[in-house]
Design an enzyme around this catalytic site. Structure first.
Site, mmCIF file in Angstrom:
data_model
loop_
_atom_site.group_PDB
_atom_site.id
_atom_site.type_symbol
_atom_site.label_atom_id
_atom_site.label_comp_id
_atom_site.label_asym_id
_atom_site.label_seq_id
_atom_site.Cartn_x
_atom_site.Cartn_y
_atom_site.Cartn_z
ATOM 1 N N GLU A 1 0.386 -1.312 5.757
ATOM 2 C CA GLU A 1 1.433 -0.766 6.625
ATOM 3 C C GLU A 1 1.230 0.719 6.858
ATOM 4 O O GLU A 1 1.480 1.229 7.963
ATOM 5 C CB GLU A 1 2.811 -1.015 6.002
ATOM 6 C CG GLU A 1 3.994 -0.712 6.921
ATOM 7 C CD GLU A 1 4.430 0.748 6.927
ATOM 8 O OE1 GLU A 1 5.208 1.136 7.815
ATOM 9 O OE2 GLU A 1 3.999 1.512 6.031
ATOM 10 N N ASP B 1 0.822 -1.215 0.000
ATOM 11 C CA ASP B 1 0.000 0.000 0.000
ATOM 12 C C ASP B 1 0.851 1.258 0.000
ATOM 13 O O ASP B 1 2.029 1.244 0.402
ATOM 14 C CB ASP B 1 -0.966 0.001 1.191
ATOM 15 C CG ASP B 1 -0.254 -0.020 2.535
ATOM 16 O OD1 ASP B 1 0.757 -0.740 2.664
ATOM 17 O OD2 ASP B 1 -0.698 0.687 3.466
#
Length: 401
Positions: free
Chosen positions: A147, A82
């Site tokens: 994350e 991400d």
């Protein structure tokens, strides 16, 4: 090397393809990313699993480079899929275009943080496999979700899973930080993230009165104490050139709530502080100091920890850590200037250190303008390829310990 040669380079093409997948927070759809990584696994002839410890929208992709002695503890090469949000109007290149300018700078969200590292691992393994290399230990290349929003349904859940435990991880590499100078950053620990909400309760009434024991007085006292502490940390950082941002405790007022109108003394105020606690701080004593300030302010102050990470010991960088010894030897042979420090932010490595796994954060990016989470994030094609060469040295050093 001319830009045209970079454009035709297989590794550069793979990196740019990865950057074009918009895995941008919030509410990421990881489907295209997972399919991309499955294709990479197939091209490398590596087994691949996709597991969902955090739920069916939170995939963890695991590629496996199997070792000659699989009973040994394994090496984990981790990265996250991400990326943070973008403000397209602030970019000179479309943030998910992976445009490359005449100087070979590749623009895209994730080019530094940290899609580069994920595909650099794969590029290094491609070259090693082409040379007939098989590691002694199993090497797992993991791509995890979320994350950038704390990793709660990503690495945190993955590290608790039976699948992860069966991997028998002994050492992990994860993201480091971009360095604008010659030396490379290497993180062996992280500060503790605390988010503290204070609710100050006190006497209320008309604004023309000088009431005692008001919520505003209590707020002022506690905020002043935390600000004085903050000023002391700023001074420490300014006066000691050996300290880095990760070596001090940061305190920042981030939210304020309260009041109804200008002539009414309200019964309460709420504030939130973002605190990043240095690993050298006695966390119990620090918390007690905060509670003492609240008592000194007059009491009746509610304290709520919105986020409170426990103390996690650093990864040792000495002779007792054979993985560090091997990694440092590889870096020394490459003549890399390495700067070990405490990460000022938070990465997925903290969940592994909490389990007692040695973990180091390292991104092979130096002499590059820091653009992590910034507009016009970019990475030079030459720097990207240099990173693959570094991992070609580092991965066997670790896997053959």
């Amino acid at each position: 090397m001319a830009t045209s040669l970079w454009e035709n380079n297989e590794e550069i093409q793979i990196f740019r393809e990865y950057l074009r997948i918009p895995t941008v927070q919030p509410n990421v759809d990881y489907t295209s990313c997972v399919e991309f990584l499955k294709r990479q696994a197939a091209s490398l002839e590596l087994p691949v699993d996709v597991v969902y410890p955090g739920g069916q929208t939170k995939p963890v992709v695991v590629l496996k480079l199997l070792g000659r002695q699989p009973e040994l503890t394994s090496i984990l090469l981790n990265s996250h899929m991400d990326v943070v949000p973008v403000f397209p109007e602030k970019w000179t290149h479309e943030p998910f275009s992976a445009d490359m300018d005449a100087e070979g700078r590749i623009y895209g969200r994730g080019s530094q943080d940290m899609k580069c590292v994920g595909t650099q691992y794969l590029g290094a393994i491609r070259a090693l496999k082409n040379g007939g290399y098989q590691p002694k230990r199993n090497v797992y290349i993991t791509f995890v979700p979320d994350e950038e929003i704390g990793g709660v349904l990503g690495m945190k859940e993955f590290a608790k899973s039976d699948y992860f435990n069966a991997m028998n991880v002994g050492f992990s590499l994860d993201e480091g930080g971009t360095s604008p100078v010659e030396r490379y950053n290497l993180f062996y620990a992280e500060r503790l993230r605390w988010a503290i909400k204070f609710k100050f309760n006190g006497k209320s009434g008309h604004g023309l009165l000088l009431l005692a024991n008001t919520a505003g007085e209590k707020l002022s006292y506690v905020v002043n104490k935390l600000t004085e502490f903050r000023d002391g940390e700023v001074k420490r950082l300014e006066e000691n050139p050996r300290l880095n941002k990760g070596d001090v405790t940061t305190v920042n007022l981030t939210q304020v709530k309260g009041g109804v109108q200008s002539n009414v003394v309200p019964p309460s105020f709420e504030v939130v502080f973002d605190v990043r606690v240095s690993i050298t701080v006695d966390v119990n004593a620090f918390e007690q100091q905060i509670r003492t300030w609240c008592e000194e302010a007059g009491g009746d102050i509610e304290i709520e920890f919105l986020h409170k990470e426990p103390f996690v010991g650093p990864t040792k960088l000495d002779e007792s850590n054979l993985y560090w010894v091997a990694l440092k030897k590889a870096f020394d042979e490459l003549k890399l200037k390495i700067h070990p420090s405490v990460c000022p932010g938070a990465t997925d490595s903290r969940f592994l250190r909490e389990k007692g796994i040695a973990a180091i954060g390292f991104s092979p990016i130096n002499n590059t303008t820091l653009r992590i989470h910034d507009h016009d994030e970019f990475l030079g094609a030459d720097k990207y390829l240099e990173g693959i060469e570094i991992y070609k040295k580092a991965i066997p050093a670790l896997a053959d310990v």
